[in-house]
Motif scaffolding. Structure first.
Motif, PDB file in Angstrom:
ATOM      1  N   ALA A 221     -38.076  68.488  36.919  1.00  0.00           N
ATOM      2  CA  ALA A 221     -37.198  69.497  37.507  1.00  0.00           C
ATOM      3  C   ALA A 221     -37.541  70.885  36.976  1.00  0.00           C
ATOM      4  O   ALA A 221     -38.035  71.023  35.850  1.00  0.00           O
ATOM      5  CB  ALA A 221     -35.745  69.162  37.170  1.00  0.00           C
ATOM      6  N   PRO A 222     -37.289  71.931  37.745  1.00  0.00           N
ATOM      7  CA  PRO A 222     -37.531  73.302  37.271  1.00  0.00           C
ATOM      8  C   PRO A 222     -36.729  73.599  36.007  1.00  0.00           C
ATOM      9  O   PRO A 222     -35.568  73.213  35.892  1.00  0.00           O
ATOM     10  CB  PRO A 222     -37.053  74.166  38.444  1.00  0.00           C
ATOM     11  CG  PRO A 222     -37.125  73.274  39.636  1.00  0.00           C
ATOM     12  CD  PRO A 222     -36.809  71.896  39.133  1.00  0.00           C
ATOM     13  N   VAL A 223     -37.362  74.287  35.062  1.00  0.00           N
ATOM     14  CA  VAL A 223     -36.722  74.604  33.786  1.00  0.00           C
ATOM     15  C   VAL A 223     -35.907  75.888  33.927  1.00  0.00           C
ATOM     16  O   VAL A 223     -36.388  76.888  34.472  1.00  0.00           O
ATOM     17  CB  VAL A 223     -37.788  74.781  32.681  1.00  0.00           C
ATOM     18  CG1 VAL A 223     -37.126  75.163  31.366  1.00  0.00           C
ATOM     19  CG2 VAL A 223     -38.608  73.521  32.538  1.00  0.00           C
ATOM     20  N   ASP A 224     -34.682  75.863  33.439  1.00  0.00           N
ATOM     21  CA  ASP A 224     -33.844  77.063  33.444  1.00  0.00           C
ATOM     22  C   ASP A 224     -34.198  77.902  32.224  1.00  0.00           C
ATOM     23  O   ASP A 224     -33.446  77.981  31.252  1.00  0.00           O
ATOM     24  CB  ASP A 224     -32.368  76.674  33.441  1.00  0.00           C
ATOM     25  CG  ASP A 224     -31.448  77.886  33.582  1.00  0.00           C
ATOM     26  OD1 ASP A 224     -31.968  78.999  33.751  1.00  0.00           O
ATOM     27  OD2 ASP A 224     -30.219  77.702  33.514  1.00  0.00           O
ATOM     28  N   ALA A 225     -35.372  78.546  32.273  1.00  0.00           N
ATOM     29  CA  ALA A 225     -35.869  79.286  31.114  1.00  0.00           C
ATOM     30  C   ALA A 225     -35.032  80.515  30.796  1.00  0.00           C
ATOM     31  O   ALA A 225     -35.099  81.045  29.681  1.00  0.00           O
ATOM     32  CB  ALA A 225     -37.322  79.685  31.349  1.00  0.00           C
ATOM     33  N   ASP A 226     -34.245  80.986  31.749  1.00  0.00           N
ATOM     34  CA  ASP A 226     -33.398  82.165  31.515  1.00  0.00           C
ATOM     35  C   ASP A 226     -32.094  81.813  30.805  1.00  0.00           C
ATOM     36  O   ASP A 226     -31.329  82.716  30.446  1.00  0.00           O
ATOM     37  CB  ASP A 226     -33.070  82.853  32.838  1.00  0.00           C
ATOM     38  CG  ASP A 226     -34.289  83.518  33.462  1.00  0.00           C
ATOM     39  OD1 ASP A 226     -35.201  83.906  32.700  1.00  0.00           O
ATOM     40  OD2 ASP A 226     -34.326  83.635  34.697  1.00  0.00           O
ATOM     41  N   LEU A 227     -31.831  80.529  30.598  1.00  0.00           N
ATOM     42  CA  LEU A 227     -30.555  80.097  30.014  1.00  0.00           C
ATOM     43  C   LEU A 227     -30.213  80.836  28.717  1.00  0.00           C
ATOM     44  O   LEU A 227     -29.086  81.318  28.569  1.00  0.00           O
ATOM     45  CB  LEU A 227     -30.579  78.585  29.776  1.00  0.00           C
ATOM     46  CG  LEU A 227     -29.359  77.980  29.088  1.00  0.00           C
ATOM     47  CD1 LEU A 227     -28.137  78.045  30.010  1.00  0.00           C
ATOM     48  CD2 LEU A 227     -29.636  76.526  28.686  1.00  0.00           C
ATOM     49  N   PRO A 228     -31.142  80.967  27.755  1.00  0.00           N
ATOM     50  CA  PRO A 228     -30.770  81.610  26.494  1.00  0.00           C
ATOM     51  C   PRO A 228     -30.991  83.122  26.461  1.00  0.00           C
ATOM     52  O   PRO A 228     -30.890  83.719  25.394  1.00  0.00           O
ATOM     53  CB  PRO A 228     -31.695  80.909  25.490  1.00  0.00           C
ATOM     54  CG  PRO A 228     -32.911  80.582  26.273  1.00  0.00           C
ATOM     55  CD  PRO A 228     -32.479  80.361  27.696  1.00  0.00           C
ATOM     56  N   ALA A 229     -31.270  83.751  27.605  1.00  0.00           N
ATOM     57  CA  ALA A 229     -31.616  85.179  27.609  1.00  0.00           C
ATOM     58  C   ALA A 229     -30.516  86.031  26.979  1.00  0.00           C
ATOM     59  O   ALA A 229     -30.785  86.910  26.156  1.00  0.00           O
ATOM     60  CB  ALA A 229     -31.902  85.640  29.036  1.00  0.00           C
ATOM     61  N   ALA A 230     -29.264  85.778  27.350  1.00  0.00           N
ATOM     62  CA  ALA A 230     -28.165  86.577  26.806  1.00  0.00           C
ATOM     63  C   ALA A 230     -27.989  86.334  25.314  1.00  0.00           C
ATOM     64  O   ALA A 230     -27.643  87.251  24.554  1.00  0.00           O
ATOM     65  CB  ALA A 230     -26.872  86.257  27.549  1.00  0.00           C
ATOM     66  N   VAL A 231     -28.245  85.100  24.888  1.00  0.00           N
ATOM     67  CA  VAL A 231     -28.132  84.768  23.464  1.00  0.00           C
ATOM     68  C   VAL A 231     -29.195  85.514  22.663  1.00  0.00           C
ATOM     69  O   VAL A 231     -28.903  86.138  21.637  1.00  0.00           O
ATOM     70  CB  VAL A 231     -28.273  83.249  23.245  1.00  0.00           C
ATOM     71  CG1 VAL A 231     -28.298  82.920  21.758  1.00  0.00           C
ATOM     72  CG2 VAL A 231     -27.141  82.513  23.941  1.00  0.00           C
ATOM     73  N   VAL A 232     -30.436  85.458  23.126  1.00  0.00           N
ATOM     74  CA  VAL A 232     -31.534  86.142  22.433  1.00  0.00           C
ATOM     75  C   VAL A 232     -31.264  87.643  22.384  1.00  0.00           C
ATOM     76  O   VAL A 232     -31.466  88.299  21.352  1.00  0.00           O
ATOM     77  CB  VAL A 232     -32.877  85.837  23.118  1.00  0.00           C
ATOM     78  CG1 VAL A 232     -34.002  86.645  22.481  1.00  0.00           C
ATOM     79  CG2 VAL A 232     -33.198  84.345  23.028  1.00  0.00           C
ATOM     80  N   ALA A 233     -30.772  88.203  23.493  1.00  0.00           N
ATOM     81  CA  ALA A 233     -30.473  89.636  23.521  1.00  0.00           C
ATOM     82  C   ALA A 233     -29.364  89.986  22.524  1.00  0.00           C
ATOM     83  O   ALA A 233     -29.446  90.992  21.808  1.00  0.00           O
ATOM     84  CB  ALA A 233     -30.067  90.055  24.929  1.00  0.00           C
ATOM     85  N   ALA A 234     -28.343  89.144  22.454  1.00  0.00           N
ATOM     86  CA  ALA A 234     -27.222  89.410  21.548  1.00  0.00           C
ATOM     87  C   ALA A 234     -27.647  89.330  20.088  1.00  0.00           C
ATOM     88  O   ALA A 234     -27.142  90.076  19.248  1.00  0.00           O
ATOM     89  CB  ALA A 234     -26.091  88.420  21.821  1.00  0.00           C
TER      90      ALA A 234
END
Length: 279
Positions: A221-234
């Protein structure tokens, strides 16, 4: 960018074979490479001697074996004495490397967790009671003993206090001097595929690949690679990894944040791609 890697213990002027592909890729791309004595950095020797071969640099990135937060602080200080500045600061390293540093920012997308400071039974029982009942996964602040799953990692039922403590005791024994911070209990979530390791530089996902434990396994299945974007930014971290996995119900979850300098690169991820992303 100066790339710093551990030295080969048998040939101390050469990179450790595990990191040699990255060192070679950096040199081929025109970046200087220096080697350091990892054992000394980890607390078994003279720090000044360990970094004696590192030239001055305003932007240095370490790619090597795991270091405790205290050892990384000593490493950074020894490098500063040689006019070398690590891209990842000491506080940033701790934030990424130890679960209590990143958990609050990621709580909505990662398994519910509780932890202790130290290894006392009373504190463990408090954390266990706060998490409730049902199965859990046990680790310390930086690492689990997942290759000893039944005896030192998996807690079948948090309500069984003595059985849970036996798992904790075995984890403490196996981690020995590497035991870091305290116990971490994480609610067990059943996954339906191998983990995926994503690599982030300055808040951008630059690479997506297999997890080092399963280098040839990627989910269909396609990976939701954007999932942790907000966490990394924070978190405001310059170089981290975020391990993702799809839960049995199809929802993608964040398994762990790690400092990118000490996150292992799977053999199936091209070393030159990582160096290019870093530079």
């Amino acid at each position: 960018m100066l790339l710093i890697v551990p030295a080969d213990p048998l040939r101390p002027r050469r990179p450790d074979p595990h990191f040699a592909p990255e060192a070679r890729a950096a040199r081929e791309a025109g970046h200087p490479v220096a080697v350091v004595d990892h054992d000394a950095l980890a607390g078994a020797g003279d720090l000044a001697r360990a970094v004696a071969a590192v030239p001055a640099a305003a932007d240095a990135v370490y790619r090597g074996w795991m270091l405790s937060a205290a050892a990384y602080a000593g490493f950074a200080e020894a490098l500063r004495a040689r006019d070398v500045v690590l891209r990842t600061g000491v506080a940033q390293y701790r934030r990424a490397h130890e679960l209590p540093g990143w958990y609050d920012a990621a709580a909505a997308i990662t398994p519910e967790s509780r932890w202790t400071v130290g290894a006392a039974r009373a504190d463990f029982d408090r954390a266990r009671a706060e998490l409730g009942t049902g199965p859990a996964v046990l680790r310390d602040w930086t690492k689990s003993a997942k290759h000893h799953w039944a005896e030192a990692c998996f807690v079948p039922d948090l309500a069984d206090a003595d059985a849970a403590w036996r798992v904790a005791t075995r984890l403490r024994e196996l981690r020995d001097d590497d035991f870091t911070g305290g116990f971490v209990l994480r609610r067990f979530e059943r996954l339906d595929a191998a983990e995926v390791r994503t690599w982030w530089v300055d808040g951008r996902c630059v690479l997506t690949g297999a997890h080092p434990d399963t280098p040839d396994a990627l989910p269909a299945a396609p990976v939701d690679a954007d999932l942790p974007a907000a966490v990394v930014a924070a978190l405001g971290l310059p170089f981290v990894t975020a391990d993702l996995a799809r839960r049995a119900d199809g929802v993608w979850r964040l398994v762990e944040i790690g400092d990118g300098q000490v996150s292992d690169r799977p053999s199936t991820l091209d070393a030159s791609a990582l160096v290019t992303a870093l530079a």
